[in-house]
Design a protein around this motif. Structure first.
Motif, PDB file in Angstrom:
ATOM      1  N   ILE A  85      14.686   4.682  -2.155  1.00 53.42           N
ATOM      2  CA  ILE A  85      15.316   3.638  -1.155  1.00 53.42           C
ATOM      3  C   ILE A  85      15.400   4.291   0.134  1.00 53.42           C
ATOM      4  O   ILE A  85      15.111   3.575   1.283  1.00 53.42           O
ATOM      5  N   ASN A  86      15.734   5.430   0.605  1.00 48.01           N
ATOM      6  CA  ASN A  86      15.581   6.230   1.624  1.00 48.01           C
ATOM      7  C   ASN A  86      14.221   6.110   2.336  1.00 48.01           C
ATOM      8  O   ASN A  86      14.139   6.073   3.515  1.00 48.01           O
ATOM      9  N   LEU A  87      13.261   6.316   1.603  1.00 45.35           N
ATOM     10  CA  LEU A  87      11.603   6.214   1.794  1.00 45.35           C
ATOM     11  C   LEU A  87      11.536   4.546   2.458  1.00 45.35           C
ATOM     12  O   LEU A  87      10.744   4.404   3.411  1.00 45.35           O
ATOM     13  N   GLN A  88      11.987   3.749   1.686  1.00 52.15           N
ATOM     14  CA  GLN A  88      11.793   2.278   2.071  1.00 52.15           C
ATOM     15  C   GLN A  88      12.584   2.248   3.444  1.00 52.15           C
ATOM     16  O   GLN A  88      11.851   1.432   4.253  1.00 52.15           O
ATOM     17  N   LEU A  89      13.720   2.756   3.649  1.00 50.26           N
ATOM     18  CA  LEU A  89      14.472   2.551   4.882  1.00 50.26           C
ATOM     19  C   LEU A  89      13.483   3.167   6.184  1.00 50.26           C
ATOM     20  O   LEU A  89      13.373   2.538   7.202  1.00 50.26           O
ATOM     21  N   ILE A  90      13.020   4.537   5.860  1.00 48.82           N
ATOM     22  CA  ILE A  90      12.140   4.787   6.758  1.00 48.82           C
ATOM     23  C   ILE A  90      10.969   4.218   7.112  1.00 48.82           C
ATOM     24  O   ILE A  90      10.466   4.107   8.474  1.00 48.82           O
ATOM     25  N   LEU A  91      10.226   3.514   6.045  1.00 50.17           N
ATOM     26  CA  LEU A  91       9.135   2.831   6.109  1.00 50.17           C
ATOM     27  C   LEU A  91       9.385   1.455   6.982  1.00 50.17           C
ATOM     28  O   LEU A  91       8.473   1.102   7.697  1.00 50.17           O
ATOM     29  N   SER A  92      10.548   1.002   6.930  1.00 54.02           N
ATOM     30  CA  SER A  92      10.869  -0.157   7.470  1.00 54.02           C
ATOM     31  C   SER A  92      10.908  -0.175   9.042  1.00 54.02           C
ATOM     32  O   SER A  92      10.678  -1.114   9.779  1.00 54.02           O
ATOM     33  N   GLN A  93      10.802   1.289   9.536  1.00 55.89           N
ATOM     34  CA  GLN A  93      10.764   1.292  11.218  1.00 55.89           C
ATOM     35  C   GLN A  93       9.607   2.322  11.482  1.00 55.89           C
ATOM     36  O   GLN A  93       9.448   2.627  12.527  1.00 55.89           O
ATOM     37  N   HIS A  94       8.597   2.367  10.792  1.00 61.79           N
ATOM     38  CA  HIS A  94       7.381   3.039  10.658  1.00 61.79           C
ATOM     39  C   HIS A  94       6.092   2.157  10.582  1.00 61.79           C
ATOM     40  O   HIS A  94       6.005   1.295   9.683  1.00 61.79           O
ATOM     41  N   ASN A  95       5.344   2.302  11.799  1.00 63.47           N
ATOM     42  CA  ASN A  95       3.839   1.597  11.644  1.00 63.47           C
ATOM     43  C   ASN A  95       3.213   2.328  10.625  1.00 63.47           C
ATOM     44  O   ASN A  95       2.690   3.214  10.630  1.00 63.47           O
ATOM     45  N   SER A  96       3.042   1.387   9.514  1.00 66.25           N
ATOM     46  CA  SER A  96       2.138   2.089   8.429  1.00 66.25           C
ATOM     47  C   SER A  96       0.703   1.548   8.501  1.00 66.25           C
ATOM     48  O   SER A  96       0.128   1.256   7.278  1.00 66.25           O
ATOM     49  N   ASN A  97       0.144   1.404   9.672  1.00 67.70           N
ATOM     50  CA  ASN A  97      -1.267   0.960   9.707  1.00 67.70           C
ATOM     51  C   ASN A  97      -1.933   2.374   9.453  1.00 67.70           C
ATOM     52  O   ASN A  97      -2.748   2.724  10.183  1.00 67.70           O
ATOM     53  N   CYS A  98      -2.129   3.002   8.386  1.00 68.01           N
ATOM     54  CA  CYS A  98      -2.691   4.206   7.809  1.00 68.01           C
ATOM     55  C   CYS A  98      -4.091   4.313   8.058  1.00 68.01           C
ATOM     56  O   CYS A  98      -4.374   5.392   8.713  1.00 68.01           O
ATOM     57  N   PRO A  99      -5.033   3.340   7.877  1.00 67.27           N
ATOM     58  CA  PRO A  99      -6.254   3.415   8.073  1.00 67.27           C
ATOM     59  C   PRO A  99      -6.603   3.901   9.453  1.00 67.27           C
ATOM     60  O   PRO A  99      -7.573   4.584   9.348  1.00 67.27           O
ATOM     61  N   THR A 100      -5.948   3.576  10.311  1.00 67.09           N
ATOM     62  CA  THR A 100      -6.401   3.942  11.784  1.00 67.09           C
ATOM     63  C   THR A 100      -5.736   5.146  12.445  1.00 67.09           C
ATOM     64  O   THR A 100      -5.614   5.311  13.273  1.00 67.09           O
ATOM     65  N   CYS A 101      -4.605   5.840  11.482  1.00 68.17           N
ATOM     66  CA  CYS A 101      -3.904   6.996  11.875  1.00 68.17           C
ATOM     67  C   CYS A 101      -4.781   8.349  11.543  1.00 68.17           C
ATOM     68  O   CYS A 101      -5.400   8.313  10.695  1.00 68.17           O
ATOM     69  N   VAL A 102      -4.542   9.277  12.844  1.00 67.10           N
ATOM     70  CA  VAL A 102      -5.163  10.513  12.644  1.00 67.10           C
ATOM     71  C   VAL A 102      -4.769  11.280  11.608  1.00 67.10           C
ATOM     72  O   VAL A 102      -5.352  12.067  11.210  1.00 67.10           O
ATOM     73  N   ARG A 103      -3.559  10.935  11.091  1.00 68.53           N
ATOM     74  CA  ARG A 103      -2.793  11.600   9.888  1.00 68.53           C
ATOM     75  C   ARG A 103      -3.336  10.987   8.411  1.00 68.53           C
ATOM     76  O   ARG A 103      -2.876  11.623   7.586  1.00 68.53           O
ATOM     77  N   ASN A 104      -4.193   9.915   8.606  1.00 67.74           N
ATOM     78  CA  ASN A 104      -4.458   9.403   7.314  1.00 67.74           C
ATOM     79  C   ASN A 104      -5.081  10.246   6.268  1.00 67.74           C
ATOM     80  O   ASN A 104      -6.018  11.132   6.631  1.00 67.74           O
TER      81      ASN A 104
END
Length: 578
Positions: A85-104
């Motif tokens: 649940i805590n991870l879901q809450l964090i992800l709800s405010q996180h831009n999860s466009n991982c393929p174009t992220c430098v940390r992918n």
């Protein structure tokens, strides 16, 4: 000591440690996201929650101390569901466009989400986004910030620059620039430690790989690349290479495969820096009344920015010698261009550095040649270099090894250790001793000052010159303490080396990221080991350096050397504090 039980395992542990530390001593993994030992233990993310028998609520393992008889459960269904649940809450405010992220592929949040088997969004997305100037070398992406506060704590506690802070209140609370300033109004040194300690991609450097690719594909341009000493100790990390595979020769081969026309070693320029900076120190030391003391090294641009922003009255104490990066660029567009018969305007110099501040350094107005062109055109971090190698899709481990080109490719062990804290000092003292006495010292005579994280000092005797009091510092909180001690007269030195990043360039802000692990010491050990194995350990014995002075510069501190290899630190200013 207290007796506790974790997941059925009986342990006896010190009474002053946390549940997290106790679990790790027993090999029990409790996941964390915001935690950094001794730096960020604020339980902001609540990913490390565990059950404690007799306590109704779940408790964060990172800042809950153990107690006698405590029974801890780290992986119950209740714990796993709460973390999810805590991870879901964090992800709800996180831009999860991982393929174009430098940390992918190297993101702690991404890994934790995968391990928690998150297959859908539990909460609707509400992502904050704020404008950020793309002209900045350091980029902050508000949409990816998870409010873990690591960047604030690293900047405050480790570097003591206080660039970042908590801003806003309530549900709008986030991280921003301190003092209600814009980023380009701060005295940020661009050390990049906030980037390497961010667990996601909210902080990154401005990517310059496209500029390099454009130069590589332009038939009218001759591309020249230099590689800093600390890069060879880290370039194979995250590329699936063992230490034995990630050799310097294989790194050079990979650069040839990318299409660079000439590949040189910044260690050569480090040797050149030793000749100029060492000669400058002897000149100052033998004419003490004419100069400000102590003399401060100028190799680290983050440190130079720190002096100019925080202790501007000591600007004249800085060596006028350019950094190895800038010396190389100047030599490449003058001596080398003349040697191979290429118009300097057609030469594109790329630096691969472990550093973020180098990107700013190459843009300084003083670092241009007589044509008005920059000495160095583009700086890539080690991480940007790695991304180019990944895109090339080469089998790096099987590449046949290759050698650096000449005449700017040979280097000494002294040049190698520039990447480790204390290395600049040791290299300079080796050659300063020779320049005064005409004899080489034992190559390890000054080794007591090298490789120590923090602040160390020593006194060495150079026959004919006398006692030389030196200090070596890495990390800006240590640098601040040292400068305040100098300012108040508590300490007095002749020569001081400072590196902005803890552990020196080996732990630079442009190096590969290992979340929660500091790699500076291990990388530094590689450089010390290479120095010990080097056939030549003295900068003044580098044959390419000897030829450069014989054919072009005449001698250290000559008029031409001053013109091309030295700089005026007063030609630019740091932002004024409001």
């Amino acid at each position: 000591m207290v007796k506790i039980t974790i997941d059925g395992m009986s342990l006896e542990v010190p009474a002053d440690i946390t549940i997290l530390e106790a679990a790790r001593t027993a090999g029990i993994n409790i996941p964390t996201l915001c935690y950094l030992k001794d730096i960020n233990e604020i339980a902001a993310c609540r990913i490390c929650v565990v059950e404690v028998e007799g306590v109704d609520r779940l408790v964060p393992a990172c800042n809950t101390k153990v107690e006698e008889g405590m029974v801890v459960l780290t992986n119950t269904n209740r714990v796993k569901e709460n973390r999810k649940i805590n991870l879901q809450l964090i992800l709800s405010q996180h831009n999860s466009n991982c393929p174009t992220c430098v940390r992918n592929g190297n993101c702690t949040l991404q890994r934790l989400a995968a391990e928690s088997n998150l297959s859908s969004d539990l909460y609707s997305k509400k992502i904050s986004s704020k404008p950020w100037s793309k002209d900045n070398h350091l980029i902050r992406d508000e949409s990816k910030c998870i409010k873990c506060m690591r960047c604030i704590q690293i900047c405050d506690k480790v570097q003591k620059m206080n660039v970042w802070d908590v801003i806003n209140t309530g549900s709008r609370t986030t991280v921003g620039v301190s003092g209600n300033r814009k980023f380009n109004e701060t005295d940020c040194t661009l050390c990049g430690q906030c980037i390497t300690h961010c667990p996601v991609g909210a902080l990154r450097v401005n990517d310059d790989t496209s500029k390099v690719i454009a130069a590589l594909t332009d038939p009218e341009i001759t591309t020249v690349v230099q590689v800093a000493p600390a890069v060879r100790a880290a370039w194979g990390e995250h590329l699936g290479l063992t230490k034995e595979q990630a050799t310097t020769g294989r790194m050079v081969a990979a650069l040839r495969r990318l299409g660079f026309d000439y590949i040189f070693d910044t260690n050569f320029a480090a040797d050149l820096t030793v000749m100029e900076e060492g000669s400058e120190f002897i000149e100052r030391f033998t004419h003490k009344s004419e100069y400000a003391w102590p003399m401060l090294t100028s190799c680290c641009p983050g440190w130079v920015r720190f002096v100019k922003g925080n202790f501007p009255q000591y600007t004249d104490n800085l060596s006028t010698a350019k950094s190895p990066q800038q010396m190389f660029g100047a030599a490449a567009k003058s001596y080398f261009a003349e040697k191979v018969g290429i118009d300097p305007k057609k030469i594109f110099v790329v630096s691969i550095m472990p550093c973020v501040a180098k990107k700013s350094e190459c843009k300084l107005p003083a670092h241009v040649n007589d044509n008005g062109d920059p000495d160095v055109d583009v700086v890539l971090t080690t991480r940007e270099f790695q991304r180019m190698l990944l895109a090339d899709k080469a089998d790096l481990g099987s590449l046949p090894e290759s050698e650096f080109d000449s005449p700017l490719g040979q280097s000494s062990g002294a040049g190698l250790i520039f990447g480790a804290t204390g290395g600049v000092m040791i290299a300079a003292l080796r050659s300063a001793y020779y320049l005064v006495t005409g004899k080489n010292p034992d190559a390890d005579a000054f080794s007591s000052i090298g490789g120590k994280i923090g602040w160390s000092e020593a006194v060495f005797t150079i026959p004919g010159a006398g006692e030389v009091k030196v200090a070596v510092v890495s990390g800006l909180s240590n640098a601040r303490a040292l400068m305040e001690a100098i300012e108040t007269g508590k300490v007095a030195y002749d020569f001081v080396e400072v590196m902005a990043c803890p552990g020196g360039c080996a732990g630079g802000g442009g190096q590969p990221i290992h979340d929660g692990f500091e790699m500076a010491a291990q990388r530094g050990d590689i450089l010390w080991e290479l120095d010990k194995k080097a056939a030549n350990r003295f900068s003044h014995e580098n044959p390419d350096i000897q030829a450069l002075y014989r054919d072009y510069f005449e001698k250290p501190l000559s008029e031409k050397a001053h013109h091309l290899l030295h700089t005026d630190h007063h030609t630019w200013e740091m932002p004024k504090k409001k």
